[in-house]
Design a protein around this motif. Structure first.
Motif, PDB file in Angstrom:
ATOM      1  N   LEU A   1      20.431 -25.508 118.137  1.00 10.73           N
ATOM      2  CA  LEU A   1      20.285 -25.946 119.281  1.00 10.73           C
ATOM      3  C   LEU A   1      18.800 -25.349 119.359  1.00 10.73           C
ATOM      4  CD1 LEU A   1      20.208 -26.400 122.520  1.00 10.73           C
ATOM      5  CD2 LEU A   1      21.013 -24.667 122.928  1.00 10.73           C
ATOM      6  N   ALA A   2      18.863 -24.134 119.000  1.00 12.01           N
ATOM      7  CA  ALA A   2      17.532 -23.558 118.854  1.00 12.01           C
ATOM      8  C   ALA A   2      16.665 -23.922 117.713  1.00 12.01           C
ATOM      9  CB  ALA A   2      18.018 -21.603 118.582  1.00 12.01           C
ATOM     10  N   GLY A   3      16.923 -24.335 116.355  1.00 12.86           N
ATOM     11  CA  GLY A   3      16.025 -24.134 115.469  1.00 12.86           C
ATOM     12  C   GLY A   3      15.631 -25.698 115.228  1.00 12.86           C
ATOM     13  N   VAL A   4      16.709 -26.294 115.781  1.00  8.82           N
ATOM     14  CA  VAL A   4      15.794 -27.873 115.514  1.00  8.82           C
ATOM     15  C   VAL A   4      14.772 -28.022 117.646  1.00  8.82           C
ATOM     16  CG1 VAL A   4      17.042 -30.432 116.036  1.00  8.82           C
ATOM     17  CG2 VAL A   4      18.288 -28.972 114.851  1.00  8.82           C
ATOM     18  N   ALA A   5      15.641 -27.975 118.600  1.00  4.45           N
ATOM     19  CA  ALA A   5      15.035 -28.122 119.370  1.00  4.45           C
ATOM     20  C   ALA A   5      13.142 -26.853 119.234  1.00  4.45           C
ATOM     21  CB  ALA A   5      15.405 -27.179 120.694  1.00  4.45           C
ATOM     22  N   SER A   6      12.862 -25.458 118.747  1.00  5.35           N
ATOM     23  CA  SER A   6      12.281 -25.443 118.905  1.00  5.35           C
ATOM     24  C   SER A   6      11.031 -26.157 117.763  1.00  5.35           C
ATOM     25  CB  SER A   6      12.050 -24.012 118.584  1.00  5.35           C
ATOM     26  OG  SER A   6      12.672 -24.654 116.953  1.00  5.35           O
ATOM     27  N   VAL A   7      11.725 -26.580 116.737  1.00  2.72           N
ATOM     28  CA  VAL A   7      10.663 -27.508 115.842  1.00  2.72           C
ATOM     29  C   VAL A   7      10.118 -28.555 116.872  1.00  2.72           C
ATOM     30  CG1 VAL A   7      10.439 -29.379 114.133  1.00  2.72           C
ATOM     31  CG2 VAL A   7      11.318 -26.431 113.833  1.00  2.72           C
ATOM     32  N   LEU A   8      11.559 -29.456 117.316  1.00  2.00           N
ATOM     33  CA  LEU A   8      11.129 -30.882 118.440  1.00  2.00           C
ATOM     34  C   LEU A   8       9.808 -30.209 119.525  1.00  2.00           C
ATOM     35  CD1 LEU A   8      14.618 -32.167 118.595  1.00  2.00           C
ATOM     36  CD2 LEU A   8      12.871 -33.311 117.265  1.00  2.00           C
ATOM     37  N   LYS A   9      10.073 -29.442 120.479  1.00  2.00           N
ATOM     38  CA  LYS A   9       9.221 -29.161 121.358  1.00  2.00           C
ATOM     39  C   LYS A   9       7.916 -29.154 120.525  1.00  2.00           C
ATOM     40  CE  LYS A   9      11.696 -28.566 125.123  1.00  2.00           C
ATOM     41  NZ  LYS A   9      11.777 -29.801 126.218  1.00  2.00           N
ATOM     42  N   ARG A  10       7.438 -28.672 119.845  1.00  2.00           N
ATOM     43  CA  ARG A  10       6.344 -28.257 119.218  1.00  2.00           C
ATOM     44  C   ARG A  10       5.805 -30.102 119.142  1.00  2.00           C
ATOM     45  NH1 ARG A  10       7.925 -24.455 115.997  1.00  2.00           N
ATOM     46  NH2 ARG A  10       7.602 -25.857 114.013  1.00  2.00           N
ATOM     47  N   GLU A  11       6.356 -30.264 117.664  1.00  2.00           N
ATOM     48  CA  GLU A  11       5.817 -31.239 117.260  1.00  2.00           C
ATOM     49  C   GLU A  11       6.416 -33.021 117.636  1.00  2.00           C
ATOM     50  OE1 GLU A  11       6.682 -31.041 112.657  1.00  2.00           O
ATOM     51  OE2 GLU A  11       6.219 -28.826 113.036  1.00  2.00           O
ATOM     52  N   ARG A  12       7.688 -32.830 118.512  1.00  2.00           N
ATOM     53  CA  ARG A  12       7.723 -34.054 119.197  1.00  2.00           C
ATOM     54  C   ARG A  12       8.090 -33.325 120.481  1.00  2.00           C
ATOM     55  NH1 ARG A  12       9.937 -39.021 117.049  1.00  2.00           N
ATOM     56  NH2 ARG A  12       8.800 -38.662 114.890  1.00  2.00           N
ATOM     57  N   PRO A  13       7.097 -33.662 121.398  1.00  2.00           N
ATOM     58  CA  PRO A  13       7.200 -32.826 122.426  1.00  2.00           C
ATOM     59  C   PRO A  13       7.861 -34.205 124.320  1.00  2.00           C
ATOM     60  CG  PRO A  13       4.562 -33.525 122.041  1.00  2.00           C
ATOM     61  CD  PRO A  13       5.319 -33.175 121.102  1.00  2.00           C
ATOM     62  N   GLN A  14       7.598 -35.923 123.401  1.00  2.00           N
ATOM     63  CA  GLN A  14       8.021 -36.319 124.005  1.00  2.00           C
ATOM     64  C   GLN A  14       9.723 -36.617 124.044  1.00  2.00           C
ATOM     65  OE1 GLN A  14       6.662 -36.587 121.628  1.00  2.00           O
ATOM     66  NE2 GLN A  14       6.818 -37.954 120.001  1.00  2.00           N
ATOM     67  N   THR A  15      10.065 -35.393 122.901  1.00  2.00           N
ATOM     68  CA  THR A  15      11.569 -35.701 122.283  1.00  2.00           C
ATOM     69  C   THR A  15      12.085 -34.395 124.436  1.00  2.00           C
ATOM     70  OG1 THR A  15      11.463 -36.157 120.601  1.00  2.00           O
ATOM     71  CG2 THR A  15      13.522 -35.704 120.795  1.00  2.00           C
ATOM     72  N   ARG A  16      13.780 -35.490 124.555  1.00  2.00           N
ATOM     73  CA  ARG A  16      13.629 -34.474 125.726  1.00  2.00           C
ATOM     74  C   ARG A  16      15.301 -33.229 124.770  1.00  2.00           C
ATOM     75  NH1 ARG A  16      13.465 -33.961 130.888  1.00  2.00           N
ATOM     76  NH2 ARG A  16      16.039 -34.427 131.469  1.00  2.00           N
ATOM     77  N   ILE A  17      15.608 -32.319 125.132  1.00  2.00           N
ATOM     78  CA  ILE A  17      16.313 -31.902 124.408  1.00  2.00           C
ATOM     79  C   ILE A  17      17.712 -32.317 125.753  1.00  2.00           C
ATOM     80  CG2 ILE A  17      17.715 -29.780 123.341  1.00  2.00           C
ATOM     81  CD1 ILE A  17      14.999 -31.018 122.063  1.00  2.00           C
TER      82      ILE A  17
ATOM     83  N   GLY B   1      21.359 -18.132 125.254  1.00  2.00           N
ATOM     84  CA  GLY B   1      20.798 -17.248 125.966  1.00  2.00           C
ATOM     85  C   GLY B   1      19.024 -17.426 126.090  1.00  2.00           C
ATOM     86  N   LYS B   2      18.735 -16.822 124.671  1.00  2.00           N
ATOM     87  CA  LYS B   2      17.343 -16.882 124.594  1.00  2.00           C
ATOM     88  C   LYS B   2      16.688 -18.783 123.963  1.00  2.00           C
ATOM     89  CE  LYS B   2      14.432 -14.516 120.633  1.00  2.00           C
ATOM     90  NZ  LYS B   2      13.628 -15.811 119.709  1.00  2.00           N
ATOM     91  N   ALA B   3      17.892 -18.496 123.564  1.00  2.00           N
ATOM     92  CA  ALA B   3      16.921 -20.835 123.953  1.00  2.00           C
ATOM     93  C   ALA B   3      16.986 -20.894 124.827  1.00  2.00           C
ATOM     94  CB  ALA B   3      17.914 -21.855 123.039  1.00  2.00           C
ATOM     95  N   MET B   4      18.013 -20.787 126.204  1.00  2.00           N
ATOM     96  CA  MET B   4      17.551 -21.515 127.370  1.00  2.00           C
ATOM     97  C   MET B   4      16.226 -20.524 128.234  1.00  2.00           C
ATOM     98  SD  MET B   4      20.734 -22.928 128.573  1.00  2.00           S
ATOM     99  CE  MET B   4      20.198 -23.098 130.107  1.00  2.00           C
ATOM    100  N   ALA B   5      16.329 -19.988 128.008  1.00  2.00           N
ATOM    101  CA  ALA B   5      15.078 -18.804 128.916  1.00  2.00           C
ATOM    102  C   ALA B   5      14.098 -19.100 127.840  1.00  2.00           C
ATOM    103  CB  ALA B   5      15.691 -17.018 128.144  1.00  2.00           C
ATOM    104  N   GLU B   6      14.466 -19.900 126.441  1.00  2.00           N
ATOM    105  CA  GLU B   6      13.065 -19.754 126.538  1.00  2.00           C
ATOM    106  C   GLU B   6      11.883 -21.096 126.708  1.00  2.00           C
ATOM    107  OE1 GLU B   6      12.978 -19.539 122.380  1.00  2.00           O
ATOM    108  OE2 GLU B   6      12.406 -16.932 122.761  1.00  2.00           O
TER     109      GLU B   6
END
Length: 498
Positions: free
Chosen positions: A184-200, A250-255
């Protein structure tokens, strides 16, 4: 895939395929799945296992020959067992007693030792035990629930593979479950940065809604949760949602990496995993079924023209002993019996094909040397317990296990051994044995020159005490109470017929 030989099995981790699910489609968005079972250890956790050991070697946290220890419900343990086997580290895995039997056996097959904790102690119990073992013995603890390596390896590999797979098409939704939170944290952090239109989208058990509760988790200085989460309830998704929210989650949720949380019922998880097999030919575990169930709901809401990718973290073969396979019978169904009865031969309800072959000495020619060999073996005073066997016959192994448990010294004459096959004596010995006792089956057991019988005869004689009495009369030492349920030694497929 490269045609150049790999240096090690660890080099084959990653680059798992993304497959479109075309038969599981209910009029909504297009469904895709990333098949992490294609990793060599059969799950997404191979990525973490290889990375955490490599990082520990690089930093000096893990020394040559040092024991590795980790708390896991199974997939991380299997991945670590594979990695540690290749790199030569002793491994101790701590897991709850209610994790599937296949997981335990796989880890032990790789050479790991498995320590079980009470199911009632849940995930925090296995974690506490692993920490205790590491501190007491000076072992290296992987700390999968908190190590930054967990998310980093997915940012470096899994996320990049997803971006490459969807290079020429939009990725509208990425759906995953949550265990340790590394994927979750690893993939989501990259998608948020490079594919912001992708919903996690993160799925969690509908009866154990830790993430959607809004109740945060606290930890002590050892990395232990200070208390079990109040919303935890037992659920069937092994690898998902322990009784605490891991620090990475927890960190992924908080971020703010998660856009939506979808609750998934255990029933829908099982149904989706089964449908995945029968409709798409893809074997996945319960957590994969749960993620797919969530993705189906997301695709239905998203509508046509949208692309939904879900993670399938492992293979279904490590769930054979669980509720996932409860509906699968071991014996033939009426429909299967009808198919069997549609032709006359090779049927369970008919005598075996060899039953009509000659059974008396006068009807066949038998090498006199075979008769002499059988007579000598049965009457050998130095080996009063003798079994005529086939090397890899499952029923022969049942008798071997009985004799070994009871401490019975015996001679096994493996009539299919290569040295007997070379001069065709294997067939002659079998004919001579059949002429003597009138039975074509193997194994056949003799005690003190007297015939006991085949596998089921021998097990029955052990059960009723007559075999023990015969052994005692022949002066053969053994433990009469060693195996109170001899039928348990039969192969699984044969026990129902015992």
């Amino acid at each position: 895939m490269t045609s150049v030989p790999y240096e090690s099995i660890l080099d084959t981790i990653g680059n798992t395929p993304v497959v479109r699910l075309t038969r599981i489609h209910e009029g909504g968005g297009a469904l895709f799945a990333k098949l992490e079972a294609f990793n060599p250890g059969g799950s997404v956790k191979d990525r973490l296992a290889s990375a955490v050991i490599a990082e520990a070697e690089r930093t000096g946290a893990l020394q040559p020959g040092q024991t590795v220890v980790e708390a896991t419900s199974g997939n991380t343990g299997i991945g670590l067992a594979m990695v540690c086997a290749r790199k030569g580290y002793p491994l101790v895995i701590v897991m709850p007693e209610n994790a599937s039997l296949e997981r335990r056996k796989l880890m032990r097959f790789f050479g790991a030792r498995v320590v079980l904790t009470p199911a009632v102690e849940r995930g925090s119990g296995m974690l506490a035990k692993a920490i205790e073992l590491a501190e007491t013995h000076g072992w290296f603890l992987c700390r999968q629930f908190e190590t930054p390596v967990n998310a980093a390896i997915h940012a470096r590999t899994t996320a990049r593979e997803i971006l490459e797979a969807f290079r020429d098409r939009p990725l509208d939704y990425w759906v995953t479950g949550t265990g340790t939170g590394g994927t979750l944290a690893g993939v989501a952090s990259v998608l948020k940065r490079e594919r912001p239109q992708t919903r996690i989208v993160v799925c969690e058990p509908d009866n154990s809604t830790l993430l959607s509760s809004g109740i945060t988790q606290t930890f002590d200085e050892r990395g232990m949760p200070t208390r079990a989460h109040t919303r935890f309830r037992p659920h069937p998704m092994q690898g998902w949602s322990p009784d605490f929210i891991p620090q990475i989650v927890g960190k992924a949720m908080a971020e703010g990496l998660v856009d939506e949380i979808v609750p998934v019922s255990g029933g829908s998880a099982l149904a989706a995993a089964r449908r995945l097999a029968t409709d798409e030919g893809i074997l996945a575990g319960i957590s994969g079924g749960a993620t797919l169930a969530g993705a189906i709901e997301v695709a239905r809401r998203a509508g046509p023209g949208r692309n939904v990718l879900c993670m399938l973290p492992d293979t279904g073969e490590r769930y054979l002993s669980t509720i996932l396979f409860d509906h699968i019978a071991e014996d033939m169904s009426p429909e299967e019996e009808e198919i069997s009865h549609s032709t006359p031969g090779y049927r369970f309800d008919r005598s075996p094909s060899f039953a009509a072959s000659p059974a008396t000495p006068g009807e066949v020619s038998i090498d006199p040397a075979a008769h002499a060999f059988v007579d000598e073996a049965i009457g050998d005073p130095d080996h009063p317990v003798v079994m005529f066997a086939l090397t890899w016959c499952e029923f022969c192994w049942s008798i071997r296990k009985l004799f070994d448990r009871a401490g019975i010294a015996y001679r096994s004459i493996d009539i299919d051994a290569p040295e007997r096959q070379r001069n065709a004596m294997d067939g002659e010995i079998r004919k001579a044995l059949r002429a003597r006792i009138g039975s074509p089956t193997i194994p056949q057991v003799f005690v003190g020159g007297r015939h006991v019988g085949g596998c089921t005869d021998t097990l029955a004689a052990w059960k009723d005490g007559s075999l023990s009495a015969r052994l005692a009369a022949a002066g053969i030492g053994h433990d009469p109470g060693a195996c109170p349920d001899p039928d348990s030694l039969l192969p699984l497929w044969a026990r129902a017929k015992a």
